[in-house]
Structures are given as structure tokens and as C-alpha cells.
Design a protein around this motif. Structure first.
Motif, short mmCIF file in Angstrom:
data_model
loop_
_atom_site.label_atom_id
_atom_site.label_comp_id
_atom_site.label_asym_id
_atom_site.label_seq_id
_atom_site.Cartn_x
_atom_site.Cartn_y
_atom_site.Cartn_z
N LEU A 4 -8.94 1.70 -4.48
CA LEU A 4 -8.94 1.19 -3.11
C LEU A 4 -9.41 2.28 -2.16
O LEU A 4 -8.84 3.37 -2.12
CB LEU A 4 -7.54 0.73 -2.72
CG LEU A 4 -6.96 -0.45 -3.52
CD1 LEU A 4 -5.51 -0.69 -3.12
CD2 LEU A 4 -7.78 -1.72 -3.29
N GLN A 107 -11.08 -1.55 1.92
CA GLN A 107 -10.29 -2.29 2.91
C GLN A 107 -11.10 -2.40 4.18
O GLN A 107 -11.64 -1.40 4.66
CB GLN A 107 -8.98 -1.55 3.18
CG GLN A 107 -7.91 -2.43 3.78
CD GLN A 107 -7.20 -3.25 2.71
OE1 GLN A 107 -6.53 -2.70 1.88
NE2 GLN A 107 -7.33 -4.56 2.78
N ASP A 167 -5.13 4.71 -4.93
CA ASP A 167 -5.13 4.35 -3.52
C ASP A 167 -5.63 5.52 -2.67
O ASP A 167 -4.91 6.51 -2.48
CB ASP A 167 -3.72 3.94 -3.10
CG ASP A 167 -3.72 3.19 -1.77
OD1 ASP A 167 -4.72 3.27 -1.03
OD2 ASP A 167 -2.71 2.51 -1.47
#
Length: 258
Positions: A4, A107, A167
Motif C-alpha cells: 500500500l 491510496q 504499509d
């Protein structure tokens, strides 16, 4: 493995020569299609308003970005990795295409999530803190709409051969879509620190560069690591002079300086 990434604040506008325009129906994660349509309409309404630039977070030195947000449907698009730019993305190889056992999702305050390998997007100006007409803060608005998608991603990763999520997002974007470990899934936050004389200090200003380096190493590996320990070993070998440690749910990248 799922990686991510945060979006970049700066973006490279695709060339208009022979360029296609945005096609939401062709984007990955079709469950987000309706939410993306709502967000695009809100972005256009906001750009058309008297305080559009301020609400979108457009710098006073770049007023043309407001006009682009007003006409996003006509803006040229290109692969996501060629649009996102800046320190993190500078560490990634041009034209990088993740192997089948790895997925990279960015994102996005405009699209919720963008598949870095397949989605074609315009250069846009919108962040998690942007305040949109009728919707409020972009990050807060997306949180509920991304929750079921996050659950599906967790389940898919937990049941795969590499039940690991890396992440690399900043706090604002982690809040948009919290991703926690458990039930066979390991979620590792990339946490770079600088060590001088045995004293460690969290790296904030240059953190994106280290996260980009970690991403590049993991995408270039022959196969996706299957455990946090394998992740640490792979990244440590690929980063050379940097030390990599596991600290609970953090992948700590240690840069020792004299």
C-alpha cells in the motif's frame, strides 16, 4: 503480497498527444465505481466554487490546477506509476510491472484506491484533508466506503501464499482505510529511523524515499516473501548498507550515520 502506497502531492500531467481520457468503468476494484463517480462530481463542484483552490489545497502559484479539476473528465490519462511523482516514486523503476504474486495499490483521495499496474489516471489535485462541497473531508468520506474493500483485501491476502501487507502510507491515508493484521495476516508498517551514536530518531522529512526503496526491493525480488521474517531478510539484502529489523508490526529501516 500487497503493498500500500500513499499518493504523491505532485503529479506529472500526461501528454495530450493521442491520449485517452478517464474511464471509471475500466478501473480496478469496480465496487468503488459509484463512490468514484460521487467524488468526481464533488471535486468538480468544489473547483467551480469561489474558494475552490483553497478547499482543494491548490497552491496559489498553480491556479491552473483548479481548471484541471473542473474538467477532469477531459484530462489526459496515463498509467498510475507515470502520473504519481516525487521522492517515493523516484525510487521505482520506470514501467515497473509487479509480478502476479504482488499487488501495489495507491491510496487516493479522488479514486479511493488505484492499482499501480493497471489503472490509468489523470493528474489531479486532491488530498485526504481536502474539503469538498457536500461531502466534507475527503479522507473521512472515503473511510466508510473503503471498509468493505479493505475486508475483501484482508481476506484475499490472508488466504494466499504471501499473507503479508506492506504499509508505506502516511497517517492520513492509513486513517482512510485502516489495515490491521490478525487471522493469518501480517501488516507491516515501514518505519525508517536514523541512528547516530546509538540514539535513534524517527525519519519524517525523508521517510518517503526509504519507503520507495523498500517497495522497489520487494517488487524486484524473485518471489514475494511469505512471512515478516522473510520480508526483513529480503529488504535487508536489497538495501545493502541499511539495517532492517522487525519490531512488532513495524518494519524498521535503520540508517546509521557517523
Amino acid at each position: 503480497m500487497l503493498i500500500l502506497l500513499p499518493p504523491s502531492e505532485t503529479k506529472t500531467r500526461p501528454s495530450e498527444i493521442g491520449a485517452a481520457v478517464l474511464d471509471l468503468a475500466a478501473m480496478s476494484l469496480p465496487a468503488l465505481h459509484e463512490a468514484r463517480e460521487v467524488m468526481l462530481r464533488a471535486a468538480r463542484r468544489t473547483a467551480a466554487g469561489p474558494e475552490g483552490g483553497t478547499r482543494l489545497g491548490v497552491p496559489a502559484s498553480s491556479p491552473e490546477l483548479v481548471g484541471r479539476m473542473l474538467h477532469l473528465a477531459e484530462e489526459p490519462v496515463a498509467p498510475a506509476l507515470s502520473v504519481y511523482s516525487g521522492v517515493l516514486y523516484d525510487q521505482l523503476e520506470a514501467g515497473l510491472s509487479p509480478a502476479q504474486d504482488r499487488q501495489v495499490l495507491v491510496q487516493s483521495a479522488l479514486f479511493g484506491l488505484v492499482d499501480a499496474a493497471t489503472d490509468r489516471i489523470p493528474a489531479y489535485r486532491l488530498s485526504a484533508s481536502s474539503s469538498l462541497a457536500q461531502l466534507g473531508k475527503a479522507g473521512s468520506w472515503w473511510r466508510a466506503r473503503l471498509q468493505p474493500v479493505a475486508a475483501e483485501l484482508r481476506a484475499a491476502q490472508a488466504g494466499g501464499d504471501s499473507p503479508v501487507v506492506i504499509d508505506c502510507r502516511s497517517g492520513a491515508y492509513r486513517s482512510m482505510m485502516p489495515m490491521r493484521g490478525g487471522e493469518g495476516l501480517h501488516v507491516l508498517e515501514v518505519a525508517p529511523v536514523q541512528e547516530r551514536g546509538g540514539v535513534r530518531k524517527v525519519i519524517s522529512h525523508d521517510a518517503k524515499r526509504y519507503r520507495g526503496l523498500v517497495t522497489q526491493v520487494l517488487l524486484a525480488a524473485p518471489s514475494a516473501p511469505a512471512t515478516p521474517e522473510e520480508v526483513a531478510e529480503t529488504v535487508s539484502a536489497g538495501l545493502g548498507g541499511l539495517t532492517v529489523e522487525l519490531d512488532g508490526d513495524r518494519l524498521v529501516v535503520v540508517d546509521r550515520v557517523d
